[in-house]
Design a protein around this motif. Structure first.
Motif, PDB file in Angstrom:
ATOM      1  N   TRP A 185       1.021  -1.669   0.071  1.00 62.17           N
ATOM      2  CA  TRP A 185       0.070  -0.061   0.218  1.00 62.17           C
ATOM      3  C   TRP A 185       1.083   1.089   0.347  1.00 62.17           C
ATOM      4  CZ3 TRP A 185       1.103   2.878   4.100  1.00 62.17           C
ATOM      5  CH2 TRP A 185       1.636   2.852   5.107  1.00 62.17           C
ATOM      6  N   ALA A 186       2.220   1.235   0.622  1.00 60.18           N
ATOM      7  CA  ALA A 186       3.023   2.150   0.805  1.00 60.18           C
ATOM      8  C   ALA A 186       3.173   3.051  -0.471  1.00 60.18           C
ATOM      9  CB  ALA A 186       4.406   2.017   1.589  1.00 60.18           C
ATOM     10  N   ASP A 187       3.481   1.973  -1.405  1.00 60.92           N
ATOM     11  CA  ASP A 187       3.655   2.595  -3.202  1.00 60.92           C
ATOM     12  C   ASP A 187       2.300   3.824  -3.507  1.00 60.92           C
ATOM     13  OD1 ASP A 187       5.801   2.851  -5.271  1.00 60.92           O
ATOM     14  OD2 ASP A 187       3.537   1.918  -5.907  1.00 60.92           O
ATOM     15  N   GLU A 188       1.486   3.077  -3.264  1.00 58.80           N
ATOM     16  CA  GLU A 188      -0.246   3.423  -3.872  1.00 58.80           C
ATOM     17  C   GLU A 188       0.043   4.744  -3.301  1.00 58.80           C
ATOM     18  OE1 GLU A 188      -2.127   2.001  -5.776  1.00 58.80           O
ATOM     19  OE2 GLU A 188      -0.120   0.568  -6.155  1.00 58.80           O
ATOM     20  N   VAL A 189       0.006   4.929  -1.586  1.00 57.11           N
ATOM     21  CA  VAL A 189      -0.107   6.727  -1.562  1.00 57.11           C
ATOM     22  C   VAL A 189       1.138   7.605  -1.313  1.00 57.11           C
ATOM     23  CG1 VAL A 189      -1.854   5.997  -0.410  1.00 57.11           C
ATOM     24  CG2 VAL A 189      -0.392   5.494   1.150  1.00 57.11           C
ATOM     25  N   GLY A 190       2.210   6.626  -1.841  1.00 57.21           N
ATOM     26  CA  GLY A 190       3.441   7.779  -1.472  1.00 57.21           C
ATOM     27  C   GLY A 190       4.465   7.503   0.045  1.00 57.21           C
ATOM     28  N   ALA A 191       4.063   6.163   0.648  1.00 53.34           N
ATOM     29  CA  ALA A 191       4.585   6.488   1.635  1.00 53.34           C
ATOM     30  C   ALA A 191       6.058   6.053   1.764  1.00 53.34           C
ATOM     31  CB  ALA A 191       3.520   5.300   3.012  1.00 53.34           C
ATOM     32  N   PRO A 192       6.477   6.521   2.843  1.00 52.68           N
ATOM     33  CA  PRO A 192       8.133   6.305   2.944  1.00 52.68           C
ATOM     34  C   PRO A 192       8.423   4.788   3.126  1.00 52.68           C
ATOM     35  CG  PRO A 192       7.637   7.510   5.048  1.00 52.68           C
ATOM     36  CD  PRO A 192       6.398   7.231   3.749  1.00 52.68           C
ATOM     37  N   THR A 193       9.541   4.280   3.106  1.00 54.23           N
ATOM     38  CA  THR A 193       9.645   3.106   3.532  1.00 54.23           C
ATOM     39  C   THR A 193      11.342   3.262   4.415  1.00 54.23           C
ATOM     40  OG1 THR A 193      10.797   2.228   1.264  1.00 54.23           O
ATOM     41  CG2 THR A 193       8.351   1.615   1.748  1.00 54.23           C
ATOM     42  N   THR A 194      11.571   1.984   4.713  1.00 52.41           N
ATOM     43  CA  THR A 194      13.107   1.556   5.623  1.00 52.41           C
ATOM     44  C   THR A 194      13.369   0.166   6.149  1.00 52.41           C
ATOM     45  OG1 THR A 194      13.819   2.836   7.957  1.00 52.41           O
ATOM     46  CG2 THR A 194      11.306   1.827   8.159  1.00 52.41           C
ATOM     47  N   GLY A 195      14.552   0.307   6.115  1.00 50.99           N
ATOM     48  CA  GLY A 195      14.950  -0.665   5.872  1.00 50.99           C
ATOM     49  C   GLY A 195      15.050  -1.516   7.363  1.00 50.99           C
ATOM     50  N   VAL A 196      14.310  -2.957   8.032  1.00 44.97           N
ATOM     51  CA  VAL A 196      14.022  -3.433   9.263  1.00 44.97           C
ATOM     52  C   VAL A 196      14.230  -4.409   8.521  1.00 44.97           C
ATOM     53  CG1 VAL A 196      12.590  -4.031  11.397  1.00 44.97           C
ATOM     54  CG2 VAL A 196      12.191  -1.653   9.726  1.00 44.97           C
ATOM     55  N   GLU A 197      15.233  -4.947   9.364  1.00 42.85           N
ATOM     56  CA  GLU A 197      15.506  -6.959   9.648  1.00 42.85           C
ATOM     57  C   GLU A 197      16.072  -7.240   7.834  1.00 42.85           C
ATOM     58  OE1 GLU A 197      12.620  -8.987  11.042  1.00 42.85           O
ATOM     59  OE2 GLU A 197      14.259  -8.475  13.930  1.00 42.85           O
ATOM     60  N   ASP A 198      16.236  -6.920   6.902  1.00 45.24           N
ATOM     61  CA  ASP A 198      16.257  -6.475   5.547  1.00 45.24           C
ATOM     62  C   ASP A 198      15.330  -6.927   4.704  1.00 45.24           C
ATOM     63  OD1 ASP A 198      19.212  -7.479   6.104  1.00 45.24           O
ATOM     64  OD2 ASP A 198      19.111  -9.824   6.576  1.00 45.24           O
ATOM     65  N   THR A 199      14.716  -6.204   5.648  1.00 45.73           N
ATOM     66  CA  THR A 199      13.507  -5.573   4.449  1.00 45.73           C
ATOM     67  C   THR A 199      12.971  -4.178   4.848  1.00 45.73           C
ATOM     68  OG1 THR A 199      12.329  -7.692   5.224  1.00 45.73           O
ATOM     69  CG2 THR A 199      10.908  -5.658   4.474  1.00 45.73           C
ATOM     70  N   ASP A 200      12.747  -3.781   3.366  1.00 46.01           N
ATOM     71  CA  ASP A 200      12.671  -2.476   3.394  1.00 46.01           C
ATOM     72  C   ASP A 200      11.213  -2.047   3.421  1.00 46.01           C
ATOM     73  OD1 ASP A 200      12.798   0.169   2.519  1.00 46.01           O
ATOM     74  OD2 ASP A 200      12.035  -0.266   0.177  1.00 46.01           O
ATOM     75  N   ALA A 201      10.645  -2.386   4.787  1.00 45.75           N
ATOM     76  CA  ALA A 201       9.076  -2.184   5.163  1.00 45.75           C
ATOM     77  C   ALA A 201       8.820  -0.774   4.712  1.00 45.75           C
ATOM     78  CB  ALA A 201       9.649  -2.413   6.033  1.00 45.75           C
ATOM     79  N   ALA A 202       7.177  -0.897   4.588  1.00 48.15           N
ATOM     80  CA  ALA A 202       6.179   0.287   4.727  1.00 48.15           C
ATOM     81  C   ALA A 202       6.235   1.088   6.084  1.00 48.15           C
ATOM     82  CB  ALA A 202       5.085  -0.171   4.054  1.00 48.15           C
ATOM     83  N   VAL A 203       6.424   1.959   5.636  1.00 49.13           N
ATOM     84  CA  VAL A 203       6.570   2.870   7.240  1.00 49.13           C
ATOM     85  C   VAL A 203       4.702   3.779   7.468  1.00 49.13           C
ATOM     86  CG1 VAL A 203       7.588   4.631   8.787  1.00 49.13           C
ATOM     87  CG2 VAL A 203       9.023   3.301   7.531  1.00 49.13           C
ATOM     88  N   LEU A 204       4.307   3.812   8.342  1.00 54.55           N
ATOM     89  CA  LEU A 204       3.226   4.297   8.716  1.00 54.55           C
ATOM     90  C   LEU A 204       3.866   5.551   9.998  1.00 54.55           C
ATOM     91  CD1 LEU A 204       0.020   4.787   8.402  1.00 54.55           C
ATOM     92  CD2 LEU A 204      -0.310   3.403  10.950  1.00 54.55           C
ATOM     93  N   GLU A 205       3.561   6.549   9.112  1.00 53.78           N
ATOM     94  CA  GLU A 205       3.760   7.863   9.677  1.00 53.78           C
ATOM     95  C   GLU A 205       3.390   8.460  11.213  1.00 53.78           C
ATOM     96  OE1 GLU A 205       6.213  10.673   6.645  1.00 53.78           O
ATOM     97  OE2 GLU A 205       4.313   9.546   5.517  1.00 53.78           O
ATOM     98  N   TYR A 206       3.800   9.529  11.910  1.00 51.60           N
ATOM     99  CA  TYR A 206       3.532   9.732  13.173  1.00 51.60           C
ATOM    100  C   TYR A 206       2.581  10.195  12.789  1.00 51.60           C
ATOM    101  CZ  TYR A 206       7.618   7.653  15.187  1.00 51.60           C
ATOM    102  OH  TYR A 206       8.660   7.258  15.180  1.00 51.60           O
ATOM    103  N   GLY A 207       0.760  10.041  13.580  1.00 57.03           N
ATOM    104  CA  GLY A 207      -0.565  10.957  13.807  1.00 57.03           C
ATOM    105  C   GLY A 207      -1.110  10.631  12.080  1.00 57.03           C
ATOM    106  N   ARG A 208      -0.907   9.227  11.806  1.00 54.50           N
ATOM    107  CA  ARG A 208      -1.078   8.370  10.178  1.00 54.50           C
ATOM    108  C   ARG A 208      -1.546   7.021  10.937  1.00 54.50           C
ATOM    109  NH1 ARG A 208       0.682   9.590   4.515  1.00 54.50           N
ATOM    110  NH2 ARG A 208      -1.773  10.486   4.414  1.00 54.50           N
ATOM    111  N   THR A 209      -3.181   6.446  10.238  1.00 56.72           N
ATOM    112  CA  THR A 209      -3.551   5.596  10.334  1.00 56.72           C
ATOM    113  C   THR A 209      -3.372   4.627   9.179  1.00 56.72           C
ATOM    114  OG1 THR A 209      -5.271   6.449  12.579  1.00 56.72           O
ATOM    115  CG2 THR A 209      -6.100   4.774  11.583  1.00 56.72           C
TER     116      THR A 209
END
Length: 248
Positions: A185-209
């Motif tokens: 879903w991150a790519d669909e709404v332009g959300a950032p990603t971050t590297g966690v445990e060798d995964t480029d994971a979707a980030v739910l930014e603070y203040g978002r649901t």
């Protein structure tokens, strides 16, 4: 809205398996719970700021860990991980203000710090901590046939109709938030990603649901609050505290 589905702790524990990848982080009348050893509120994930007003209200209104009116019952642990990615034609995502709504079986995210990974599926949600400063209350552990999972190693909370239960997922949840899995879903709404445990994971930014099929999780600097409209329950999980009870 369809009728509420009641999800006992056993079904919820098994739901953890349904949200993992095959290859792979109250309000009135409710007896909320307090964390089993943390003395401060909030995750303080490394960001500066005091956290959301929502979490402050939760902390003030919720009684935190100890005894709940409806104690979580022992339940089998999760057993078999499964691919959470729904067929591309059966999923979509929309955005309204600070809420991202996913139409599909499930979705996943990590917090900006990477310390919390959550998966939402059906009416339930599961969140796992990479690091925490407390042991959960032993009464909140899914303690039937957990093998090596004890209260010190339990690192994931599952939302059930009894509130929340702690368990040890068979695999980390963070990879489930990868771009080819529950983090699509991150790519669909332009959300950032971050590297966690060798995964480029979707980030739910603070203040978002993030909302999926009757369940939602809100990310804040204090931690993550997950709610289920169908179960009528919620939990809050952070580096230094947790609690659960009736949904607001």
């Amino acid at each position: 809205m369809h009728g509420a589905r009641r999800l006992r702790p056993g079904a919820a524990a098994l739901a953890v398996a349904a949200v993992l990848l095959t290859g792979c982080d109250g309000e009135d009348g409710g007896q909320d719970t307090r964390d089993g050893g943390a003395s401060t509120q909030g995750e303080q994930e490394g960001a500066q700021g005091s956290g959301s007003e929502d979490q402050t209200d939760d902390a003030a209104e919720g009684e935190a860990s100890g005894e709940s009116e409806e104690e979580a019952e022992p339940a089998p642990p999760p057993t078999e991980p499964a691919d959470i990615q729904p067929a591309a034609g059966d999923r979509s995502v929309s955005e309204d203000g600070g809420t991202i709504t996913v139409q599909g079986d499930s979705a996943a995210f990590v917090t900006p710090s990477g310390n919390i990974a959550c998966v939402l599926n059906g009416p339930s949600a599961t969140c796992q901590l990479l690091d925490k400063t407390y042991d959960a209350n032993a009464e909140h552990l899914v303690d039937d046939s957990l093998g090596d999972c004890d209260i010190a190693s339990a690192d994931a909370m599952v939302l059930t109709d009894a509130g929340g239960v702690w368990t040890c997922p068979p695999e980390p949840l963070a990879p489930a938030a990868g771009a080819v899995a529950g983090g699509w879903w991150a790519d669909e709404v332009g959300a950032p990603t971050t590297g966690v445990e060798d995964t480029d994971a979707a980030v739910l930014e603070y203040g978002r649901t993030l909302a999926v099929e009757g369940a939602s999780c809100q990310s804040s600097e204090d931690g993550v609050t997950c709610r289920s409209s169908e179960l009528g329950r919620q939990f809050f999980i952070a580096r230094s505290a947790y609690r659960f009870g009736q949904a607001r």
